[in-house]
Motif scaffolding. Structure first.
Motif, PDB file in Angstrom:
ATOM      1  N   UNK A  26       0.824  -1.161  -0.013  1.00 50.33           N
ATOM      2  CA  UNK A  26       0.075  -0.078  -0.035  1.00 50.33           C
ATOM      3  C   UNK A  26       1.003   1.342  -0.027  1.00 50.33           C
ATOM      4  N   UNK A  27       2.340   1.100   0.154  1.00 47.09           N
ATOM      5  CA  UNK A  27       2.935   2.228   0.232  1.00 47.09           C
ATOM      6  C   UNK A  27       2.881   3.384   1.266  1.00 47.09           C
ATOM      7  N   UNK A  28       2.644   2.751   2.490  1.00 50.79           N
ATOM      8  CA  UNK A  28       2.487   3.497   3.818  1.00 50.79           C
ATOM      9  C   UNK A  28       3.660   3.449   4.392  1.00 50.79           C
ATOM     10  N   UNK A  29       3.863   4.382   5.354  1.00 52.66           N
ATOM     11  CA  UNK A  29       5.109   4.264   6.131  1.00 52.66           C
ATOM     12  C   UNK A  29       5.083   3.628   7.417  1.00 52.66           C
ATOM     13  N   UNK A  30       6.020   3.250   8.064  1.00 53.79           N
ATOM     14  CA  UNK A  30       6.095   2.717   9.257  1.00 53.79           C
ATOM     15  C   UNK A  30       5.266   3.458  10.462  1.00 53.79           C
ATOM     16  N   UNK A  31       5.742   4.998  10.279  1.00 58.21           N
ATOM     17  CA  UNK A  31       4.786   5.589  11.229  1.00 58.21           C
ATOM     18  C   UNK A  31       3.366   5.490  11.040  1.00 58.21           C
ATOM     19  N   UNK A  32       2.887   5.512   9.965  1.00 55.55           N
ATOM     20  CA  UNK A  32       1.357   5.412   9.674  1.00 55.55           C
ATOM     21  C   UNK A  32       0.731   3.837  10.172  1.00 55.55           C
ATOM     22  N   UNK A  33       1.586   2.912   9.940  1.00 56.34           N
ATOM     23  CA  UNK A  33       1.602   1.561  10.642  1.00 56.34           C
ATOM     24  C   UNK A  33       1.566   1.503  12.137  1.00 56.34           C
ATOM     25  N   UNK A  48      -6.934   5.704   2.128  1.00 57.46           N
ATOM     26  CA  UNK A  48      -7.291   5.525   0.687  1.00 57.46           C
ATOM     27  C   UNK A  48      -6.427   4.220   0.017  1.00 57.46           C
ATOM     28  N   UNK A  49      -5.088   4.216   0.397  1.00 62.41           N
ATOM     29  CA  UNK A  49      -3.808   3.567  -0.377  1.00 62.41           C
ATOM     30  C   UNK A  49      -4.221   2.256   0.458  1.00 62.41           C
ATOM     31  N   UNK A  50      -4.576   2.113   1.649  1.00 58.85           N
ATOM     32  CA  UNK A  50      -4.980   0.837   2.388  1.00 58.85           C
ATOM     33  C   UNK A  50      -6.185   0.172   1.869  1.00 58.85           C
ATOM     34  N   UNK A  51      -7.191   1.065   1.605  1.00 57.72           N
ATOM     35  CA  UNK A  51      -8.192   0.385   0.884  1.00 57.72           C
ATOM     36  C   UNK A  51      -8.002  -0.150  -0.399  1.00 57.72           C
ATOM     37  N   UNK A  52      -7.156   0.779  -1.360  1.00 64.95           N
ATOM     38  CA  UNK A  52      -7.007   0.204  -2.603  1.00 64.95           C
ATOM     39  C   UNK A  52      -6.130  -1.024  -2.685  1.00 64.95           C
ATOM     40  N   UNK A  53      -5.237  -1.201  -1.842  1.00 58.92           N
ATOM     41  CA  UNK A  53      -4.547  -2.079  -1.776  1.00 58.92           C
ATOM     42  C   UNK A  53      -5.323  -3.575  -1.383  1.00 58.92           C
ATOM     43  N   UNK A  54      -6.184  -3.390  -0.438  1.00 63.11           N
ATOM     44  CA  UNK A  54      -7.101  -4.448  -0.030  1.00 63.11           C
ATOM     45  C   UNK A  54      -8.401  -4.594  -0.824  1.00 63.11           C
ATOM     46  N   UNK A  55      -8.635  -3.776  -1.756  1.00 62.73           N
ATOM     47  CA  UNK A  55      -9.715  -3.710  -2.497  1.00 62.73           C
ATOM     48  C   UNK A  55     -11.143  -3.686  -1.671  1.00 62.73           C
ATOM     49  N   UNK A  56     -11.249  -2.629  -0.857  1.00 65.20           N
ATOM     50  CA  UNK A  56     -12.273  -2.792   0.087  1.00 65.20           C
ATOM     51  C   UNK A  56     -12.555  -1.196   0.287  1.00 65.20           C
ATOM     52  N   UNK A  57     -13.607  -0.804   1.378  1.00 65.29           N
ATOM     53  CA  UNK A  57     -14.150   0.573   1.402  1.00 65.29           C
ATOM     54  C   UNK A  57     -13.618   0.798   3.023  1.00 65.29           C
ATOM     55  N   UNK A  58     -13.627   1.989   3.025  1.00 72.65           N
ATOM     56  CA  UNK A  58     -13.179   2.363   4.344  1.00 72.65           C
ATOM     57  C   UNK A  58     -13.666   1.787   5.629  1.00 72.65           C
TER      58      UNK A  58
END
Length: 67
Positions: A26-33, A48-58
């Motif tokens: 999802x190209x998020x940072x360790x800080x976000x995680x 949004x990046x997480x939802x896009x990666x997992x193919x889901x809604x917020x």
């Protein structure tokens, strides 16, 4: 009101994905995680990046809980 990302962690288990793979794909940072792990707010772009990666809604990865 408290933010809960429990749905995200359950979804990762269902998809047999760990946090490191989610971070990379999802190209998020360790800080976000880390913020997600502490149930702290994160920006919508990261969600949004997480939802896009997992193919889901917020609503599939987070919810607000009343205190």
């Amino acid at each position: 009101m408290v933010i809960s990302y429990d749905k995200l962690w359950k979804l990762l288990i269902d998809k047999k994905m760990n946090k490191t793979v989610l971070k990379e794909q999802s190209e998020i940072t360790y800080n976000i995680l880390a913020r997600l792990g502490k149930c702290q707010p994160v920006n919508l772009e990261s969600l949004y990046k997480i939802c896009k990666c997992l193919k889901c809604n917020i609503g599939d990865i987070m919810e607000f809980e009343m205190e």
